[in-house]
Motif scaffolding. Sequence first.
Motif, PDB file in Angstrom:
ATOM      1  N   PHE A 134       0.860  -1.191   0.000  1.00 21.78           N
ATOM      2  CA  PHE A 134       0.000   0.000   0.000  1.00 21.78           C
ATOM      3  C   PHE A 134       0.889   1.231   0.000  1.00 21.78           C
ATOM      4  N   HIS A 135       0.668   2.107  -0.998  1.00 18.21           N
ATOM      5  CA  HIS A 135       1.502   3.303  -1.079  1.00 18.21           C
ATOM      6  C   HIS A 135       0.697   4.593  -1.169  1.00 18.21           C
ATOM      7  N   GLY A 136      -0.643   4.500  -1.115  1.00 19.40           N
ATOM      8  CA  GLY A 136      -1.442   5.725  -1.109  1.00 19.40           C
ATOM      9  C   GLY A 136      -2.450   5.761  -2.234  1.00 19.40           C
ATOM     10  N   ARG A 137      -3.246   6.825  -2.246  1.00 18.92           N
ATOM     11  CA  ARG A 137      -4.429   6.870  -3.118  1.00 18.92           C
ATOM     12  C   ARG A 137      -4.311   7.817  -4.304  1.00 18.92           C
ATOM     13  N   THR A 138      -3.248   8.589  -4.403  1.00 18.62           N
ATOM     14  CA  THR A 138      -3.085   9.454  -5.578  1.00 18.62           C
ATOM     15  C   THR A 138      -2.626   8.579  -6.749  1.00 18.62           C
ATOM     16  N   ALA A 139      -2.729   9.104  -7.973  1.00 17.24           N
ATOM     17  CA  ALA A 139      -2.583   8.224  -9.136  1.00 17.24           C
ATOM     18  C   ALA A 139      -1.261   7.450  -9.178  1.00 17.24           C
ATOM     19  N   GLY A 140      -0.147   8.128  -8.926  1.00 18.29           N
ATOM     20  CA  GLY A 140       1.151   7.439  -8.976  1.00 18.29           C
ATOM     21  C   GLY A 140       1.288   6.428  -7.842  1.00 18.29           C
ATOM     22  N   ALA A 141       0.943   6.867  -6.636  1.00 16.30           N
ATOM     23  CA  ALA A 141       1.058   5.992  -5.458  1.00 16.30           C
ATOM     24  C   ALA A 141       0.098   4.808  -5.581  1.00 16.30           C
ATOM     25  N   LEU A 142      -1.053   5.056  -6.163  1.00 16.33           N
ATOM     26  CA  LEU A 142      -2.049   3.993  -6.356  1.00 16.33           C
ATOM     27  C   LEU A 142      -1.567   2.991  -7.409  1.00 16.33           C
ATOM     28  N   ALA A 143      -0.910   3.506  -8.428  1.00 24.27           N
ATOM     29  CA  ALA A 143      -0.370   2.614  -9.466  1.00 24.27           C
ATOM     30  C   ALA A 143       0.689   1.684  -8.873  1.00 24.27           C
ATOM     31  N   ALA A 144       1.368   2.156  -7.816  1.00 22.79           N
ATOM     32  CA  ALA A 144       2.409   1.350  -7.161  1.00 22.79           C
ATOM     33  C   ALA A 144       1.835   0.399  -6.118  1.00 22.79           C
ATOM     34  N   THR A 145       0.547   0.541  -5.820  1.00 30.62           N
ATOM     35  CA  THR A 145      -0.095  -0.256  -4.770  1.00 30.62           C
ATOM     36  C   THR A 145      -0.538  -1.608  -5.330  1.00 30.62           C
ATOM     37  N   LYS A 149      -8.096  -4.130  -5.148  1.00 28.32           N
ATOM     38  CA  LYS A 149      -9.297  -3.505  -4.585  1.00 28.32           C
ATOM     39  C   LYS A 149      -9.172  -1.982  -4.501  1.00 28.32           C
ATOM     40  N   TYR A 150      -7.949  -1.487  -4.334  1.00 30.18           N
ATOM     41  CA  TYR A 150      -7.779  -0.026  -4.246  1.00 30.18           C
ATOM     42  C   TYR A 150      -7.767   0.625  -5.622  1.00 30.18           C
ATOM     43  N   GLN A 151      -7.441  -0.175  -6.661  1.00 29.71           N
ATOM     44  CA  GLN A 151      -7.280   0.406  -8.002  1.00 29.71           C
ATOM     45  C   GLN A 151      -8.558   0.360  -8.832  1.00 29.71           C
ATOM     46  N   GLU A 152      -9.481  -0.519  -8.418  1.00 25.95           N
ATOM     47  CA  GLU A 152     -10.678  -0.761  -9.229  1.00 25.95           C
ATOM     48  C   GLU A 152     -11.470   0.509  -9.519  1.00 25.95           C
ATOM     49  N   GLY A 153     -11.744   0.732 -10.783  1.00 30.98           N
ATOM     50  CA  GLY A 153     -12.513   1.910 -11.194  1.00 30.98           C
ATOM     51  C   GLY A 153     -11.643   3.087 -11.592  1.00 30.98           C
ATOM     52  N   TYR A 154     -10.355   2.989 -11.273  1.00 32.94           N
ATOM     53  CA  TYR A 154      -9.454   4.112 -11.560  1.00 32.94           C
ATOM     54  C   TYR A 154      -8.385   3.740 -12.583  1.00 32.94           C
ATOM     55  N   GLU A 155      -8.577   2.618 -13.271  1.00 29.18           N
ATOM     56  CA  GLU A 155      -7.531   2.096 -14.156  1.00 29.18           C
ATOM     57  C   GLU A 155      -7.065   3.136 -15.162  1.00 29.18           C
TER      58      GLU A 155
END
Length: 390
Positions: A134-145, A149-155
């Motif tokens: 888990f690295h966070g919810r902003t686009a770059g940090a989310l891409a690294a997560t 389940k955290y990425q769904e809908g934001y691909e």
Amino acid sequence: MEINDVKTLYSSYLFQNYGREDICLSHGDREFLYDINGKRYVDFVAGIAVNCLGHAHPALVDAITKQAKRMLHVSNLYYTMEQADLGEALASIAPSPLAVSMFCNSGAEANEAALKLAAKHTKRTKFLACLNSFHGRTAGALAATGQRKYQEGYECLLSNAFEFVDFNDSEAMKAMVSKDTAAVVMEMVQGEGGVIPASPEFVRTVRDLCHDTGALMIVDEVQTGMGRTGKWFGFEHYGVVPDIISLAKGLGGGMPIGAIVSTREVAKTFTPGSHGTTFGGNPLACAAGKAVIETIKKEGLVERSSELGSRWKRSVQKIADEKGGVKEVRGMGLMIGIEIGARSKEFKEQCFKEGLLVNVAGGNSIRLVPPLIISQGSVELFNRTLGDFL
Ligand SMILES: Cc1ncc(COP(=O)(O)O)c(C=O)c1O
């Protein structure tokens, strides 16, 4: 005001993007929190590893109050002593060659900065991260997560520069790192993932591979940093030094602040205009960060985290051995995970009824990340509650 009135206000006026407990908190003192009706809770969550000095620590309150009276905010167009002092304080605790800091406002932002820095420094295009991270919810940090389940809908927002490796699988990591790899990003203990420590072999492998291929090693110390694991930084347990670390959470003790700390050579890649943020390194947040570091030093809280954490983990293991029902007790310092599987939520609810705030991580484990000042009495209270439950 009752909790149901507060919930009505929330449903009228706020986004419903959090699952919350039925409690409206009013104030705190050391490791204790009080709700709006005066009921006391022992806080084993600490804002998810944030309130390292507990609630309303006089040194932190004093530093923030004094700073607020003098100067809350100025732009990074100017120099301030507060930012210089916090940079110096971080350099005093970070092992060499980590030496230079840049500030932002959160863990996700710190990871964004680390990723951008690595891309620009290496001029490479690929990143490796770990599954269950888990690295966070902003686009770059989310891409690294590494959790779908955290990425769904934001691909559509996520970079395809990231590839994932099973956590602690050294052979898989060896097969993936290449001359295109800008950086490997990882946690030393996967916090959101369920308090899962990295194996020494895996960390050593990542460090060696990065060294041999010219990739940077980014360690996300957002949750594990600032004494949480019984050392200032989680990587210190492993005898390696990364090229870049990201920090947030405990750094401000409750004031929002994030940072990256890197080697001098890597830091040179960011020149004026390369990266920035309006609030990053704000004097108020920096004054808090400096007070946190000074207080952790003065009160010996890193050592306390190590000693109390190991004793606590042993005592939890003993309860687990006697009572059964626990798959594993994990963690380092005052970052402890107790894997009780499907019963985790039930235990959390039992704790809540009895005035203990705990949190579930990884879907199957109780995560304990209390203030580093937590008393022995509160530790014993938790152990009794766990023993009765099991
Ligand atoms: C390891 C790790 N990195 C990054 C983050 C994101 O930090 P923030 O919520 O401050 O953006 C978290 C938050 O839980 C975290 O645990």
